[in-house]
Design an enzyme around this catalytic site. Structure first.
Site, PDB file in Angstrom:
ATOM      1  N   GLU A   1       0.802  -1.220   0.000  1.00 21.14           N
ATOM      2  CA  GLU A   1       0.000   0.000   0.000  1.00 21.14           C
ATOM      3  C   GLU A   1       0.842   1.280   0.000  1.00 21.14           C
ATOM      4  O   GLU A   1       0.692   2.147   0.870  1.00 21.14           O
ATOM      5  CB  GLU A   1      -0.996  -0.016   1.162  1.00 21.14           C
ATOM      6  CG  GLU A   1      -1.964  -1.177   1.062  1.00 21.14           C
ATOM      7  CD  GLU A   1      -3.082  -1.173   2.095  1.00 21.14           C
ATOM      8  OE1 GLU A   1      -3.075  -0.291   2.984  1.00 21.14           O
ATOM      9  OE2 GLU A   1      -3.958  -2.051   2.011  1.00 21.14           O
TER      10      GLU A   1
ATOM     11  N   GLU B   1      -5.062  -8.603  -0.598  1.00 24.38           N
ATOM     12  CA  GLU B   1      -5.793  -8.430   0.667  1.00 24.38           C
ATOM     13  C   GLU B   1      -7.228  -8.071   0.325  1.00 24.38           C
ATOM     14  O   GLU B   1      -7.464  -7.262  -0.575  1.00 24.38           O
ATOM     15  CB  GLU B   1      -5.233  -7.281   1.509  1.00 24.38           C
ATOM     16  CG  GLU B   1      -3.934  -7.508   2.211  1.00 24.38           C
ATOM     17  CD  GLU B   1      -3.572  -6.303   3.093  1.00 24.38           C
ATOM     18  OE1 GLU B   1      -4.486  -5.569   3.530  1.00 24.38           O
ATOM     19  OE2 GLU B   1      -2.363  -6.100   3.327  1.00 24.38           O
TER      20      GLU B   1
END
Length: 504
Positions: A160, A278
């Site tokens: 991220e 995820e």
């Protein structure tokens, strides 16, 4: 009620993209016994193929070290813990889906960290030393596990980077530099190794476009695209113990999958595999929705249809042995895991276990159900009744007509809802003990078992089995129909009416 008439033969095979990978907390947790106990249960009941987690290069795993010998500082690479961790995974038939991160403190250009366990999220102060680290780590994996094995391991760069919490200043160009150096180092070890990114969270898909454009322009290797997906809104309330959020409709996640797949197709790398490394409902590790039957019913459609758009989607995470927001303070603390502390399965655990019981041939699928046939002719279906509204009721009835060959079938039904396989409810009735005693833990495990019902049913004259299903609020149910041969008549003189309290 109009019946759903199921096809006699399926037109496609059920994809298993939903069980390709499972998420885990930081890799260092794999040194704990309870973590491995949970993972063994998960593999026995579900059987994922890969496992992905943070912290490969963080200091608790201890790979990167520096030693002073006289006046000279030399690098020492220590593989004691990572070998133990990966050996444990492979012993359970799990391959690592490797995430390169976070930054070893001795290599970090700054002191910004994330999580209770302080993962450093700054770029390397020396990119040559970072490149050397990546090279040595990959070479070690090949030496220990063999090239043909490691070729099967995807290597993902960072986590991220579009968020300032995970990458200093969310600096896109700095991430591209990190990616290029990392990917180049991996490919210099062996061109057949898989590397990809950018592992962004949702809401920043321009990163996907820019990332692929950068790789094309600078001729940087990329073998897959990765992204994360969550469907929770901004928090309504945050307390020291819980983080409360509403959820958007679950079709939003499917739309996310489809939209990014479209961006990849429009790029210079139109056929790249697409991995969701995820996903979950909430992105918070202390949101109690994760402990509820709603979480299971909500995600059922994602498991059913997600594989239409992505090559894999990795549930975050398998266990509540997890420490992003400090050591868990209660058995039901809103953790991501399929399994709560003390090896207590949550409702979403059973959703995955139910899907693992489905067959290979898909006979029927809609927004609330999937029906399959197994190789042995048995029928297996999962149905769900996701309800976002508060209050009682909301039952749903479904009438099925399933074409069959055999005259008699044994029906086995397992169900999860607000009253069954809901240990979170029982824990609340206990007074929410933070540190339950052994007897209470045993009760919670007993409360985690799905409701079981069985029956013998006969084929009707028109050649169909007729099933009327009633689904309660947030129920997820697995029904397995296996061919049977009634051998009652082989028991000479049998008469159940001679047993006190029973009829024939």
């Amino acid at each position: 009620m109009k019946p759903i008439i199921v096809a006699a033969k399926g037109k496609e095979q059920l994809k298993e993209n939903w069980k390709y990978c499972i998420g885990t907390g930081r890799l260092g947790l794999a040194l704990q016994k309870e973590y491995l106990d949970h993972l063994k249960i998960i593999q026995e009941k579900i059987g994922f193929k890969y496992i992905r987690g943070h912290g490969l290069l963080s200091d608790d795993v201890g790979i990167y070290r520096e030693m002073k010998i006289g006046d000279e500082v030399k690098v020492f690479y220590n593989f004691t813990y990572i070998d133990r961790i990966f050996d444990s995974f492979l012993d359970l038939n799990l391959r690592p889906f490797i995430e390169f991160g976070f930054m070893p403190e001795l290599l970090a250009s700054g002191d910004q960290t994330i999580f209770y366990w302080k993962g450093n999220v700054t770029p390397p102060k020396d990119y040559q030393k970072w490149s050397d680290l990546v090279t040595v780590v990959v070479k070690h994996f090949i030496e220990r596990y063999g090239l043909e094995e490691v070729k099967k391991w995807p290597f993902e760069v960072w986590n991220e980077p579009n968020l300032v919490n995970f990458w200093k200043d969310a600096n896109k160009q700095e991430y591209f530099k990190l990616y290029k150096v990392t990917a180049t180092a991996i490919k210099e070890v062996n061109q057949d190794l898989q590397v990809g990114g950018p592992a962004i969270c949702g809401g920043a898909d321009e990163w996907i476009v820019d990332f692929l454009g950068f790789c094309h322009k600078d001729k940087v290797p990329v073998d897959f695209v990765s992204r994360h997906a969550y469907t929770s809104q901004s928090p309504k309330k945050v307390t020291p113990d819980y983080y409360y959020q509403d959820l958007v409709d679950n079709t939003d996640m499917l739309h996310q999958f489809e939209a990014v797949r479209g961006l990849i197709k429009e790029s210079a790398f139109s056929n790249l595999p697409f991995h969701i490394t995820e996903y979950n409902t909430s992105y918070s590790p202390i949101n109690p929705v994760h402990d509820t039957p709603l979480n299971a019913a909500y995600l059922a459609r994602i498991l059913s249809e997600g594989g239409d758009y992505v090559d894999s989607f990795s549930y975050w995470t398998f266990s509540d042995v997890f420490e992003e927001a400090d050591v868990p303070k209660a058995p039901f603390h809103g953790g991501f895991g399929l399994m709560a502390l003390h090896a207590i399965p949550k409702p979403t655990f059973h959703l995955f276990a139910f899907f693992n019981r489905l067959g290979e041939e898909m006979l029927y699928r809609d927004a609330q159900m999937i029906i399959t046939r197994k190789e042995n002719g048995a029928i297996a279906l999962v149905a769900w009744n996701e309800v976002m509204e508060k209050g009682e009721g909301f039952e749903k009835e479904i009438l099925l007509k399933i074409p069959v060959n055999n005259d008699q079938y044994f029906l086995k039904r397992q169900s999860v809802d607000d009253n069954y396989a809901n240990p979170w409810k029982v824990w609340k009735e206990m007074g929410r003990p933070r540190f339950p005693d052994k007897q209470s833990v045993e009760t919670l495990r007993e409360a985690s078992i799905p409701k079981l019902t069985t029956a013998k049913i006969n084929k009707e004259e028109d050649g169909y089995l007729k099933l009327l299903l009633t689904l309660s609020k947030n129920e997820v149910t697995l029904i397995e129909l296996s061919e049977m041969k009634d051998e009652t008549e082989t028991y000479e003189g049998i008469d159940d009416s001679l047993i006190t309290s029973y009829s024939s």
